[in-house]
Design a protein around this motif. Structure first.
Motif, PDB file in Angstrom:
ATOM      1  N   SER A 186     -15.122 -24.460 -37.636  1.00 53.40           N
ATOM      2  CA  SER A 186     -16.279 -25.153 -37.088  1.00 53.40           C
ATOM      3  C   SER A 186     -15.820 -26.232 -36.111  1.00 53.40           C
ATOM      4  CB  SER A 186     -17.095 -25.788 -38.214  1.00 53.40           C
ATOM      5  OG  SER A 186     -16.333 -26.821 -38.837  1.00 53.40           O
ATOM      6  N   ALA A 187     -16.769 -26.766 -35.351  1.00 53.15           N
ATOM      7  CA  ALA A 187     -16.440 -27.824 -34.399  1.00 53.15           C
ATOM      8  C   ALA A 187     -15.839 -29.030 -35.122  1.00 53.15           C
ATOM      9  CB  ALA A 187     -17.690 -28.231 -33.622  1.00 53.15           C
ATOM     10  N   ALA A 188     -16.375 -29.360 -36.293  1.00 53.70           N
ATOM     11  CA  ALA A 188     -15.861 -30.497 -37.052  1.00 53.70           C
ATOM     12  C   ALA A 188     -14.433 -30.234 -37.527  1.00 53.70           C
ATOM     13  CB  ALA A 188     -16.767 -30.786 -38.250  1.00 53.70           C
ATOM     14  N   GLU A 189     -14.172 -28.994 -37.980  1.00 56.84           N
ATOM     15  CA  GLU A 189     -12.825 -28.639 -38.436  1.00 56.84           C
ATOM     16  C   GLU A 189     -11.840 -28.665 -37.271  1.00 56.84           C
ATOM     17  OE1 GLU A 189     -13.899 -25.660 -42.175  1.00 56.84           O
ATOM     18  OE2 GLU A 189     -13.786 -24.885 -40.135  1.00 56.84           O
ATOM     19  N   GLN A 190     -12.262 -28.169 -36.121  1.00 57.22           N
ATOM     20  CA  GLN A 190     -11.393 -28.200 -34.952  1.00 57.22           C
ATOM     21  C   GLN A 190     -11.101 -29.637 -34.531  1.00 57.22           C
ATOM     22  OE1 GLN A 190     -12.235 -25.487 -31.694  1.00 57.22           O
ATOM     23  NE2 GLN A 190     -13.468 -24.186 -33.024  1.00 57.22           N
ATOM     24  N   ALA A 191     -12.128 -30.499 -34.581  1.00 56.50           N
ATOM     25  CA  ALA A 191     -11.932 -31.899 -34.208  1.00 56.50           C
ATOM     26  C   ALA A 191     -10.976 -32.590 -35.182  1.00 56.50           C
ATOM     27  CB  ALA A 191     -13.277 -32.623 -34.175  1.00 56.50           C
ATOM     28  N   ALA A 192     -11.143 -32.303 -36.477  1.00 53.23           N
ATOM     29  CA  ALA A 192     -10.260 -32.898 -37.478  1.00 53.23           C
ATOM     30  C   ALA A 192      -8.822 -32.430 -37.298  1.00 53.23           C
ATOM     31  CB  ALA A 192     -10.762 -32.555 -38.884  1.00 53.23           C
ATOM     32  N   ALA A 193      -8.652 -31.144 -37.010  1.00 47.97           N
ATOM     33  CA  ALA A 193      -7.305 -30.614 -36.785  1.00 47.97           C
ATOM     34  C   ALA A 193      -6.685 -31.221 -35.534  1.00 47.97           C
ATOM     35  CB  ALA A 193      -7.361 -29.096 -36.671  1.00 47.97           C
ATOM     36  N   ALA A 194      -7.497 -31.408 -34.495  1.00 50.18           N
ATOM     37  CA  ALA A 194      -6.992 -32.018 -33.265  1.00 50.18           C
ATOM     38  C   ALA A 194      -6.571 -33.464 -33.502  1.00 50.18           C
ATOM     39  CB  ALA A 194      -8.056 -31.945 -32.172  1.00 50.18           C
ATOM     40  N   ALA A 195      -7.384 -34.194 -34.278  1.00 52.61           N
ATOM     41  CA  ALA A 195      -7.048 -35.588 -34.584  1.00 52.61           C
ATOM     42  C   ALA A 195      -5.759 -35.675 -35.394  1.00 52.61           C
ATOM     43  CB  ALA A 195      -8.204 -36.245 -35.341  1.00 52.61           C
ATOM     44  N   LYS A 196      -5.606 -34.770 -36.339  1.00 53.21           N
ATOM     45  CA  LYS A 196      -4.393 -34.758 -37.154  1.00 53.21           C
ATOM     46  C   LYS A 196      -3.175 -34.430 -36.294  1.00 53.21           C
ATOM     47  CE  LYS A 196      -2.301 -32.759 -41.317  1.00 53.21           C
ATOM     48  NZ  LYS A 196      -1.008 -32.537 -40.659  1.00 53.21           N
ATOM     49  N   ALA A 197      -3.318 -33.450 -35.384  1.00 53.08           N
ATOM     50  CA  ALA A 197      -2.204 -33.092 -34.513  1.00 53.08           C
ATOM     51  C   ALA A 197      -1.815 -34.269 -33.624  1.00 53.08           C
ATOM     52  CB  ALA A 197      -2.586 -31.878 -33.662  1.00 53.08           C
ATOM     53  N   THR A 198      -2.817 -35.006 -33.122  1.00 53.52           N
ATOM     54  CA  THR A 198      -2.545 -36.178 -32.275  1.00 53.52           C
ATOM     55  C   THR A 198      -1.831 -37.268 -33.079  1.00 53.52           C
ATOM     56  OG1 THR A 198      -4.491 -35.711 -30.914  1.00 53.52           O
ATOM     57  CG2 THR A 198      -3.602 -37.946 -30.824  1.00 53.52           C
ATOM     58  N   ALA A 199      -2.306 -37.489 -34.312  1.00 49.62           N
ATOM     59  CA  ALA A 199      -1.678 -38.512 -35.161  1.00 49.62           C
ATOM     60  C   ALA A 199      -0.250 -38.124 -35.523  1.00 49.62           C
ATOM     61  CB  ALA A 199      -2.516 -38.708 -36.420  1.00 49.62           C
ATOM     62  N   ASP A 200      -0.041 -36.859 -35.825  1.00 54.05           N
ATOM     63  CA  ASP A 200       1.308 -36.399 -36.166  1.00 54.05           C
ATOM     64  C   ASP A 200       2.251 -36.560 -34.976  1.00 54.05           C
ATOM     65  OD1 ASP A 200       0.395 -35.747 -38.651  1.00 54.05           O
ATOM     66  OD2 ASP A 200       0.240 -33.584 -38.270  1.00 54.05           O
ATOM     67  N   GLU A 201       1.760 -36.253 -33.775  1.00 56.20           N
ATOM     68  CA  GLU A 201       2.600 -36.385 -32.583  1.00 56.20           C
ATOM     69  C   GLU A 201       2.917 -37.849 -32.310  1.00 56.20           C
ATOM     70  OE1 GLU A 201       4.746 -35.152 -29.134  1.00 56.20           O
ATOM     71  OE2 GLU A 201       4.168 -34.247 -31.063  1.00 56.20           O
ATOM     72  N   ALA A 202       1.916 -38.722 -32.496  1.00 52.97           N
ATOM     73  CA  ALA A 202       2.157 -40.154 -32.291  1.00 52.97           C
ATOM     74  C   ALA A 202       3.186 -40.675 -33.290  1.00 52.97           C
ATOM     75  CB  ALA A 202       0.844 -40.920 -32.432  1.00 52.97           C
ATOM     76  N   ALA A 203       3.095 -40.232 -34.541  1.00 56.31           N
ATOM     77  CA  ALA A 203       4.059 -40.661 -35.557  1.00 56.31           C
ATOM     78  C   ALA A 203       5.452 -40.156 -35.220  1.00 56.31           C
ATOM     79  CB  ALA A 203       3.614 -40.153 -36.928  1.00 56.31           C
ATOM     80  N   ARG A 204       5.532 -38.927 -34.716  1.00 61.00           N
ATOM     81  CA  ARG A 204       6.837 -38.376 -34.346  1.00 61.00           C
ATOM     82  C   ARG A 204       7.461 -39.169 -33.208  1.00 61.00           C
ATOM     83  NH1 ARG A 204       9.295 -35.118 -30.772  1.00 61.00           N
ATOM     84  NH2 ARG A 204       7.416 -35.014 -29.487  1.00 61.00           N
ATOM     85  N   LEU A 205       6.662 -39.495 -32.197  1.00 57.48           N
ATOM     86  CA  LEU A 205       7.181 -40.252 -31.058  1.00 57.48           C
ATOM     87  C   LEU A 205       7.595 -41.664 -31.465  1.00 57.48           C
ATOM     88  CD1 LEU A 205       4.623 -39.155 -28.301  1.00 57.48           C
ATOM     89  CD2 LEU A 205       6.994 -38.406 -28.582  1.00 57.48           C
ATOM     90  N   LYS A 206       6.872 -42.233 -32.424  1.00 54.46           N
ATOM     91  CA  LYS A 206       7.190 -43.581 -32.873  1.00 54.46           C
ATOM     92  C   LYS A 206       8.551 -43.636 -33.549  1.00 54.46           C
ATOM     93  CE  LYS A 206       5.241 -47.409 -35.539  1.00 54.46           C
ATOM     94  NZ  LYS A 206       4.105 -47.844 -36.401  1.00 54.46           N
ATOM     95  N   LYS A 207       8.958 -42.522 -34.167  1.00 58.38           N
ATOM     96  CA  LYS A 207      10.232 -42.486 -34.879  1.00 58.38           C
ATOM     97  C   LYS A 207      11.414 -42.231 -33.945  1.00 58.38           C
ATOM     98  CE  LYS A 207       8.288 -40.878 -39.277  1.00 58.38           C
ATOM     99  NZ  LYS A 207       8.294 -39.794 -40.291  1.00 58.38           N
ATOM    100  N   LEU A 208      11.129 -41.799 -32.719  1.00 62.01           N
ATOM    101  CA  LEU A 208      12.225 -41.526 -31.796  1.00 62.01           C
ATOM    102  C   LEU A 208      12.882 -42.830 -31.344  1.00 62.01           C
ATOM    103  CD1 LEU A 208      10.631 -38.755 -29.539  1.00 62.01           C
ATOM    104  CD2 LEU A 208      12.288 -38.466 -31.381  1.00 62.01           C
ATOM    105  N   PRO A 209      14.212 -42.873 -31.231  1.00 61.45           N
ATOM    106  CA  PRO A 209      14.884 -44.093 -30.763  1.00 61.45           C
ATOM    107  C   PRO A 209      14.608 -44.311 -29.278  1.00 61.45           C
ATOM    108  CG  PRO A 209      16.442 -42.291 -30.962  1.00 61.45           C
ATOM    109  CD  PRO A 209      15.156 -41.802 -31.542  1.00 61.45           C
ATOM    110  N   PRO A 210      14.674 -45.566 -28.788  1.00 61.69           N
ATOM    111  CA  PRO A 210      14.485 -45.828 -27.357  1.00 61.69           C
ATOM    112  C   PRO A 210      15.478 -45.015 -26.526  1.00 61.69           C
ATOM    113  CG  PRO A 210      14.512 -47.863 -28.628  1.00 61.69           C
ATOM    114  CD  PRO A 210      14.932 -46.780 -29.567  1.00 61.69           C
ATOM    115  N   LEU A 211      15.099 -44.714 -25.290  1.00 64.62           N
ATOM    116  CA  LEU A 211      15.949 -43.894 -24.442  1.00 64.62           C
ATOM    117  C   LEU A 211      17.284 -44.558 -24.145  1.00 64.62           C
ATOM    118  CD1 LEU A 211      13.295 -42.555 -21.882  1.00 64.62           C
ATOM    119  CD2 LEU A 211      14.313 -41.375 -23.841  1.00 64.62           C
ATOM    120  N   ASN A 212      17.301 -45.911 -24.133  1.00 61.36           N
ATOM    121  CA  ASN A 212      18.550 -46.625 -23.809  1.00 61.36           C
ATOM    122  C   ASN A 212      19.298 -47.072 -25.055  1.00 61.36           C
ATOM    123  OD1 ASN A 212      16.728 -48.481 -24.634  1.00 61.36           O
ATOM    124  ND2 ASN A 212      17.102 -49.986 -23.003  1.00 61.36           N
ATOM    125  N   ALA A 213      18.955 -46.489 -26.216  1.00 60.96           N
ATOM    126  CA  ALA A 213      19.607 -46.897 -27.460  1.00 60.96           C
ATOM    127  C   ALA A 213      21.011 -46.332 -27.535  1.00 60.96           C
ATOM    128  CB  ALA A 213      18.792 -46.407 -28.659  1.00 60.96           C
TER     129      ALA A 213
END
Length: 225
Positions: free
Chosen positions: A192-219
């Motif tokens: 459903s549209a709600a399920e797709q929106a929830a999955a999209a939000a989760k994917a965005t949050a997971d990607e943000a969390a992954r990027l947050k864990k990456l070390p700085p480029l100049n580390a």
């Protein structure tokens, strides 16, 4: 409505590992004539466009727009008149599973005789419920010819059933005919549209969390948080 029962048939337990989990309210349309169908269009993470009669996986549906087109399916226009009329009035559906040697024999018989058919695979509890709804009684293969059903494969009985339905005894399929790919007996529902929106939000949050864990480029190599 006449029913023809033949043996041997393969009990579904030998083809399914999961037990039946409740009954599925699924109606099987057996009326003669063209049947309604849907085609899904979606794009995967690599930018490849897919066309399928089964819904895309949830993770794909959450990241891209899914287009659904409904259309009528029936016998191909270039079929010989006798074959086209039989396929229109008494469409053939084969229920199968894998591994299933007797299902393989049934499929080979239909192809050797030149019968255009739809194949529905039974691999999940939901598929099994759909099989039982169609009259399979937990056994495979199941053959539907219009409203007539036959459980189990016995070539002579199938030949008689197909001949009575008006199908030619000889293979009359055009050389360029392509049999449709098998589909699940109970395709997964479109999110459903709600399920797709929830999955999209989760994917965005997971990607943000992954990027947050990456070390700085100049580390430095031994950098630690």
């Amino acid at each position: 409505m006449s029913n023809v029962l033949a043996k041997p048939a393969t009990p579904l337990a030998s083809g399914l590992a999961a037990p039946l989990a409740g009954a599925l309210a699924l109606s099987l349309l057996l009326a003669a004539g063209p049947a309604a169908a849907q085609m899904y269009k979606w794009v995967d993470s690599k930018g490849v466009t897919h066309y399928s009669d089964a819904p895309p996986p949830p993770e794909a549906a959450a990241k891209t727009k899914v287009e659904i087109k409904s259309f009528a399916t029936g016998p191909q226009a270039d079929l010989p008149p006798q074959l086209a009329e039989a396929a229109r009035n008494r469409p053939v559906t084969l229920y199968s599973t894998s591994p299933c040697e007797i299902c393989d024999q049934a499929r080979a018989m239909l192809r050797a005789r030149g019968i255009p058919y739809k194949e529905k695979t039974v691999n999940t509890p939901e598929d099994r419920a759909a099989l039982n709804q169609a009259g399979g009684k937990g056994q495979l293969p199941l053959l539907l010819v219009g409203r007539t059903r036959q459980v189990g494969f016995e070539q002579n009985s199938w030949d008689v059933l197909l001949s009575d339905a008006g199908y030619p005894t000889e293979n009359m399929l055009p050389p360029d005919f392509r049999q449709a790919a098998p589909t699940p007996a109970a395709p997964p529902p479109v999110p459903s549209a709600a399920e797709q929106a929830a999955a999209a939000a989760k994917a965005t949050a997971d990607e943000a969390a992954r990027l947050k864990k990456l070390p700085p480029l100049n580390a430095t190599p031994d950098f630690q948080f």
